[in-house]
Design a protein around this motif. Structure first.
Motif, PDB file in Angstrom:
ATOM      1  N   ASN A  49      25.970 146.192  55.367  1.00 58.70           N
ATOM      2  CA  ASN A  49      25.293 145.985  54.085  1.00 58.70           C
ATOM      3  C   ASN A  49      25.297 147.221  53.188  1.00 58.70           C
ATOM      4  OD1 ASN A  49      23.432 147.337  55.695  1.00 58.70           O
ATOM      5  ND2 ASN A  49      21.678 146.295  54.818  1.00 58.70           N
ATOM      6  N   PHE A  53      28.002 144.336  49.615  1.00 58.52           N
ATOM      7  CA  PHE A  53      26.630 144.005  49.256  1.00 58.52           C
ATOM      8  C   PHE A  53      26.529 143.438  47.842  1.00 58.52           C
ATOM      9  CE2 PHE A  53      27.598 148.423  48.404  1.00 58.52           C
ATOM     10  CZ  PHE A  53      27.160 148.626  47.108  1.00 58.52           C
ATOM     11  N   GLN A  74      22.323 146.385  50.418  1.00 63.62           N
ATOM     12  CA  GLN A  74      21.637 145.102  50.433  1.00 63.62           C
ATOM     13  C   GLN A  74      20.435 145.167  51.371  1.00 63.62           C
ATOM     14  OE1 GLN A  74      24.373 141.721  50.129  1.00 63.62           O
ATOM     15  NE2 GLN A  74      23.493 141.034  52.056  1.00 63.62           N
ATOM     16  N   THR A  75      19.454 144.302  51.174  1.00 67.07           N
ATOM     17  CA  THR A  75      18.253 144.262  52.009  1.00 67.07           C
ATOM     18  C   THR A  75      18.601 144.277  53.498  1.00 67.07           C
ATOM     19  OG1 THR A  75      17.149 142.976  50.289  1.00 67.07           O
ATOM     20  CG2 THR A  75      16.099 143.035  52.433  1.00 67.07           C
ATOM     21  N   GLN A  80      19.797 139.306  50.201  1.00 63.92           N
ATOM     22  CA  GLN A  80      19.139 140.246  49.280  1.00 63.92           C
ATOM     23  C   GLN A  80      17.888 139.536  48.754  1.00 63.92           C
ATOM     24  OE1 GLN A  80      20.142 143.399  48.434  1.00 63.92           O
ATOM     25  NE2 GLN A  80      18.406 143.682  47.132  1.00 63.92           N
TER      26      GLN A  80
END
Length: 114
Positions: A49, A53, A74-75, A80
């Motif tokens: 990520n 992302f 990304q989360t 996300q």
């Protein structure tokens, strides 16, 4: 002959890229009128990520750019998650969100505030 070779190489590269890069999945978006919060879930699978992302999100309120956010990762490797406060949104307004992958593709979703 050079054209055939060039076309073959371009085709192989584009197919290879599409295996590793893909646009965001089906975005889920809801707006809470009580606290004026937009809640967004953007599915986007990635093995890393920080390399692949969601890199950019734009939020439009009635076709006017209201929020733009860039990301460096990304989360997590699956999704996300985002929360935005939009104090000016009222019933009948349109909120549109565009999410873009840093490698390939984008997806857009729209909702009407109730």
């Amino acid at each position: 002959m050079k054209r055939v070779l060039f076309f073959t190489i371009a085709l192989v590269l584009s197919l290879t890229l599409s295996v590793y890069a893909h646009p965001p999945g089906d975005i889920e978006m809801s707006f809470n009128t009580e606290n004026k919060m937009l809640e967004v879930t953007i599915p986007h699978n990635s093995n890393d990520n920080s390399d692949h992302f969601i890199n950019n999100v734009k939020v439009y309120l009635n076709d006017s750019l209201h929020i733009e956010q860039n990301f460096i990762m990304q989360t997590d490797n699956e999704v996300q998650y985002l929360h935005y406060m939009i104090p000016g949104a009222k019933a009948g307004d349109t909120i549109r969100l565009n999410a873009e992958c840093n490698k390939f593709g984008s997806r857009e979703i729209e909702l009407t505030v109730e």
